[in-house]
Design a protein around this motif. Structure first.
Motif, PDB file in Angstrom:
ATOM      1  N   LYS A 388     143.018 101.955  48.851  1.00  0.00           N
ATOM      2  CA  LYS A 388     143.228 102.615  47.934  1.00  0.00           C
ATOM      3  C   LYS A 388     144.693 101.959  46.988  1.00  0.00           C
ATOM      4  O   LYS A 388     144.701 102.250  45.761  1.00  0.00           O
ATOM      5  CB  LYS A 388     143.748 104.090  48.179  1.00  0.00           C
ATOM      6  CG  LYS A 388     144.091 105.054  47.245  1.00  0.00           C
ATOM      7  CD  LYS A 388     144.146 106.393  47.639  1.00  0.00           C
ATOM      8  CE  LYS A 388     144.570 107.546  46.358  1.00  0.00           C
ATOM      9  NZ  LYS A 388     145.698 107.015  45.583  1.00  0.00           N
ATOM     10  N   ASP A 389     145.643 101.848  47.966  1.00  0.00           N
ATOM     11  CA  ASP A 389     146.810 101.117  47.217  1.00  0.00           C
ATOM     12  C   ASP A 389     146.476  99.970  46.388  1.00  0.00           C
ATOM     13  O   ASP A 389     146.914  99.869  45.254  1.00  0.00           O
ATOM     14  CB  ASP A 389     147.703 100.537  48.541  1.00  0.00           C
ATOM     15  CG  ASP A 389     148.413 101.808  49.081  1.00  0.00           C
ATOM     16  OD1 ASP A 389     148.426 102.698  48.519  1.00  0.00           O
ATOM     17  OD2 ASP A 389     148.746 101.625  50.242  1.00  0.00           O
ATOM     18  N   VAL A 390     145.640  99.125  46.826  1.00  0.00           N
ATOM     19  CA  VAL A 390     144.984  97.876  45.993  1.00  0.00           C
ATOM     20  C   VAL A 390     144.335  98.222  44.827  1.00  0.00           C
ATOM     21  O   VAL A 390     144.798  97.758  43.933  1.00  0.00           O
ATOM     22  CB  VAL A 390     144.093  96.903  46.985  1.00  0.00           C
ATOM     23  CG1 VAL A 390     143.750  96.084  46.143  1.00  0.00           C
ATOM     24  CG2 VAL A 390     145.066  96.368  48.130  1.00  0.00           C
ATOM     25  N   LEU A 391     143.441  99.216  45.054  1.00  0.00           N
ATOM     26  CA  LEU A 391     142.734  99.647  43.675  1.00  0.00           C
ATOM     27  C   LEU A 391     143.617 100.365  42.757  1.00  0.00           C
ATOM     28  O   LEU A 391     143.570 100.284  41.599  1.00  0.00           O
ATOM     29  CB  LEU A 391     141.674 100.666  44.067  1.00  0.00           C
ATOM     30  CG  LEU A 391     140.639 100.011  44.901  1.00  0.00           C
ATOM     31  CD1 LEU A 391     139.501 101.180  45.416  1.00  0.00           C
ATOM     32  CD2 LEU A 391     139.762  98.931  44.349  1.00  0.00           C
ATOM     33  N   GLY A 397     147.394  97.362  36.193  1.00  0.00           N
ATOM     34  CA  GLY A 397     147.359  95.895  35.660  1.00  0.00           C
ATOM     35  C   GLY A 397     147.446  94.617  36.642  1.00  0.00           C
ATOM     36  O   GLY A 397     147.624  93.666  36.070  1.00  0.00           O
ATOM     37  N   ALA A 398     147.317  94.874  38.005  1.00  0.00           N
ATOM     38  CA  ALA A 398     147.370  93.824  38.966  1.00  0.00           C
ATOM     39  C   ALA A 398     146.003  93.011  38.604  1.00  0.00           C
ATOM     40  O   ALA A 398     144.941  93.582  38.889  1.00  0.00           O
ATOM     41  CB  ALA A 398     147.484  94.084  40.529  1.00  0.00           C
ATOM     42  N   ALA A 406     153.407  91.644  43.851  1.00  0.00           N
ATOM     43  CA  ALA A 406     154.491  92.107  43.235  1.00  0.00           C
ATOM     44  C   ALA A 406     154.462  93.706  43.004  1.00  0.00           C
ATOM     45  O   ALA A 406     155.508  94.463  43.244  1.00  0.00           O
ATOM     46  CB  ALA A 406     154.725  91.760  41.615  1.00  0.00           C
ATOM     47  N   TYR A 407     153.266  94.055  43.281  1.00  0.00           N
ATOM     48  CA  TYR A 407     153.013  95.525  43.441  1.00  0.00           C
ATOM     49  C   TYR A 407     153.090  96.237  44.885  1.00  0.00           C
ATOM     50  O   TYR A 407     153.603  97.179  44.979  1.00  0.00           O
ATOM     51  CB  TYR A 407     151.763  95.599  42.745  1.00  0.00           C
ATOM     52  CG  TYR A 407     151.476  95.600  41.214  1.00  0.00           C
ATOM     53  CD1 TYR A 407     151.431  96.582  40.272  1.00  0.00           C
ATOM     54  CD2 TYR A 407     151.354  94.429  40.961  1.00  0.00           C
ATOM     55  CE1 TYR A 407     151.286  96.525  39.135  1.00  0.00           C
ATOM     56  CE2 TYR A 407     151.252  94.083  39.339  1.00  0.00           C
ATOM     57  CZ  TYR A 407     151.025  95.105  38.800  1.00  0.00           C
ATOM     58  OH  TYR A 407     151.018  94.958  37.320  1.00  0.00           O
ATOM     59  N   ALA A 429     137.934  91.615  43.119  1.00  0.00           N
ATOM     60  CA  ALA A 429     136.730  91.333  42.331  1.00  0.00           C
ATOM     61  C   ALA A 429     135.785  92.466  41.962  1.00  0.00           C
ATOM     62  O   ALA A 429     135.352  92.551  40.924  1.00  0.00           O
ATOM     63  CB  ALA A 429     136.128  90.038  43.078  1.00  0.00           C
ATOM     64  N   GLN A 430     135.648  92.966  43.112  1.00  0.00           N
ATOM     65  CA  GLN A 430     134.682  94.307  42.669  1.00  0.00           C
ATOM     66  C   GLN A 430     135.313  95.514  41.895  1.00  0.00           C
ATOM     67  O   GLN A 430     134.557  95.785  40.855  1.00  0.00           O
ATOM     68  CB  GLN A 430     134.412  94.981  44.295  1.00  0.00           C
ATOM     69  CG  GLN A 430     133.380  96.206  44.107  1.00  0.00           C
ATOM     70  CD  GLN A 430     133.274  96.806  45.399  1.00  0.00           C
ATOM     71  OE1 GLN A 430     134.126  97.413  45.797  1.00  0.00           O
ATOM     72  NE2 GLN A 430     132.085  96.301  46.054  1.00  0.00           N
ATOM     73  N   ALA A 431     136.575  95.441  41.952  1.00  0.00           N
ATOM     74  CA  ALA A 431     137.250  96.477  41.040  1.00  0.00           C
ATOM     75  C   ALA A 431     137.367  95.997  39.718  1.00  0.00           C
ATOM     76  O   ALA A 431     137.240  96.893  38.839  1.00  0.00           O
ATOM     77  CB  ALA A 431     138.529  96.769  41.424  1.00  0.00           C
ATOM     78  N   ARG A 432     137.212  94.849  39.581  1.00  0.00           N
ATOM     79  CA  ARG A 432     137.648  94.304  37.990  1.00  0.00           C
ATOM     80  C   ARG A 432     136.346  93.797  37.492  1.00  0.00           C
ATOM     81  O   ARG A 432     136.201  93.186  36.483  1.00  0.00           O
ATOM     82  CB  ARG A 432     138.745  93.218  38.258  1.00  0.00           C
ATOM     83  CG  ARG A 432     139.953  93.663  38.475  1.00  0.00           C
ATOM     84  CD  ARG A 432     141.065  92.560  38.006  1.00  0.00           C
ATOM     85  NE  ARG A 432     141.031  92.542  36.632  1.00  0.00           N
ATOM     86  CZ  ARG A 432     141.046  90.976  36.040  1.00  0.00           C
ATOM     87  NH1 ARG A 432     141.573  90.069  37.013  1.00  0.00           N
ATOM     88  NH2 ARG A 432     141.258  91.104  34.968  1.00  0.00           N
TER      89      ARG A 432
END
Length: 472
Positions: A388-391, A397-398, A406-407, A429-432
């Motif tokens: 969840k943190d990554v998403l 903007g990451a 950085a995030y 990759a999946q999220a974007r």
């Protein structure tokens, strides 16, 4: 065995003493080239032949005939003129073929005319809920303890995942009198159909008979649940149970130890830090270096052999090591290259060793739900970053793994991305809606392994070095 490099310059430096490294170093040294083999373990063998010179497991049938092949490789190396340093951590390799290493708490530097990276494989991350609980381990870690110390599980043990190593470990544990309560096979049913076009090559390879025999041996003694589609570990500060779904039914079983495995991937950190070009391999679902037929990389003078060049197994690793070494000898001393087996013969050996590999890669291609986690499942163990943190970071903007640092500091802990890198790439990759190749990987820099300031301070200094930083 040396404790520090005997010289500053070598013709060939081999990094890693697994199957590929052992073969490469012995081949190079056999022709008279000054050869240095560096390895961070206490003895030779890498993971496949771990503790080959010191294992307390005396009965050869318990670890299997394939393991003991390593004794011949070690003997060939010891009979050669190669200089070998164990417990040497290589933390830097650059385009000039300058190598920095730490031995016994002090750093040293050597230069090579040719470098052969034989850094082997890592286990693929298996990020399921609860995978960071004490009592959850990788199959590779369990196998290390088995080979090094003859330690096997005696509590309630569950093995989960897929791939040849899973079955090999199960067979070895049972032969040594260890306990396995259940095996949870996560192989996707659709993979069996996808692998069919490669079945003939597999049936005519050495893998088939060995694999079938091993699976029969294990299934005769352990309950195997196939078609597992969900998996999680639970416990309050310690593993207590494993929950899984198979055939649409959920079951939870008590467990003291959960061993996870869903294949291995190339260990690319040192190669990437050296600036070697890599590409995303969509079959093996990992980063692989871009190499020519001799194992030579995009950086002049650096070749890669063994599973670090793409997963192929121990037999293929040995041949790749010999091919890379022969290419180095041809470049540095063409007149003595004739002493070695012809490249055509080595390539034929490699084709034989790799036969059936496409079947295994397709059959044991891990399912998306076991590679790309969601919710509160930990992705980066070092920094305790969740999926969840990554998403959330992608949402604000990451754009890739390097921006994510950085995030959320992912990939900035002691493992330097080894345990989270592939997960982060695929999750982003999946999220974007991009390919892993477009998303990219962490930008890796030296030191690629944690070192102390004391190790750097212990580097030998010349008078000019001192004058460069101290005003007289």
């Amino acid at each position: 065995m040396s404790v520090a490099p005997k010289r500053e310059n070598y013709d060939v430096v081999v990094i890693g003493a697994g199957p590929a490294g052992l073969a490469a170093a012995a081949t190079s040294a056999e022709t008279g080239l000054s050869t240095l083999l560096l390895d961070e373990n206490i003895g030779p063998g890498g993971q496949v032949f771990r503790a080959i010179s010191s294992t307390p497991v005396i009965d050869r049938s318990q670890l299997g005939a394939d393991y003991w092949v390593g004794t011949d490789l070690v003997q060939s190396l010891r009979a050669s003129s190669a200089e070998v340093i164990h417990r040497a951590t290589v933390w830097s390799l650059d385009r000039n073929l300058d190598i920095a290493l730490s031995i016994g708490g002090a750093s040293a530097f050597v230069k090579a005319k040719r470098v052969i990276l034989a850094t082997g494989a890592l286990e693929r991350p298996f990020p399921i809920p609860g995978w960071t609980l004490p009592g959850v381990m990788t199959a590779g870690a369990a196998q290390t303890m088995l080979k090094s110390s003859a330690l096997v599980p005696d509590g309630r043990t569950v093995i989960a995942g897929q791939g040849p190593l899973l079955w090999l470990l199960a067979a070895q544990i049972l032969r040594l009198g260890g306990r396995i309560d259940r095996i949870l096979d996560t192989t996707e049913r659709g993979n069996y159909f996808a692998a069919l076009p490669h079945a003939f090559a597999f049936l005519t390879s050495p893998y088939f008979a060995k694999g079938l025999s091993m699976m029969r041996e294990v299934k005769a003694k352990v309950q195997v649940v196939s078609g597992v589609t969900e998996l999680s570990a639970s416990g309050d500060g310690q593993l207590a149970s494993v929950s899984y779904v198979a055939g649409g039914r959920r079951e939870t079983i008590p467990a003291d130890l959960l061993l996870l495995h869903q294949g291995v991937v190339p260990n690319v950190n040192l190669a990437m830090a050296a600036g070697i070009e890599h590409r995303w391999d969509d079959l093996q679902l990992c980063w692989s270096p871009v190499l020519d037929a001799n194992g030579r990389s995009s950086v002049a003078g650096i070749a890669i052999a063994g599973d670090g060049a793409g997963i192929g197994g121990a037999n293929a690793a040995v041949v790749r090591g010999r091919i890379a070494a022969r290419a180095a000898v041809e470049a540095l001393a063409p007149a003595v290259a004739a002493k070695l087996p012809a490249m055509a013969m080595l390539r034929a050996d490699l084709a034989k060793a790799e036969r059936g590999r496409a079947f295994l890669d397709t059959l044991f291609r891990p399912a998306p739900q076991f590679r790309i986690p969601s919710g509160d499942t930990i992705v980066c163990r070092c920094e305790e970053v969740t999926a969840k943190d990554v998403l959330d970071s992608v949402a604000i903007g990451a754009t890739g793994p390097n921006q994510l640092k950085a995030y959320r500091r992912t990939g900035m802990g002691p493992c330097q991305g080894r345990l989270c890198g592939l997960t982060v790439t695929e999750l982003m990759a999946q999220a974007r809606g991009r390919t892993p190749q477009e998303i990219g990987y962490y930008r890796l820099r030296a030191p690629v392994k944690p070192i102390t300031l004391a190790e750097l301070a212990a580097v030998p200094k010349t008078e000019d070095d001192v004058k460069a930083v101290v005003r007289g």
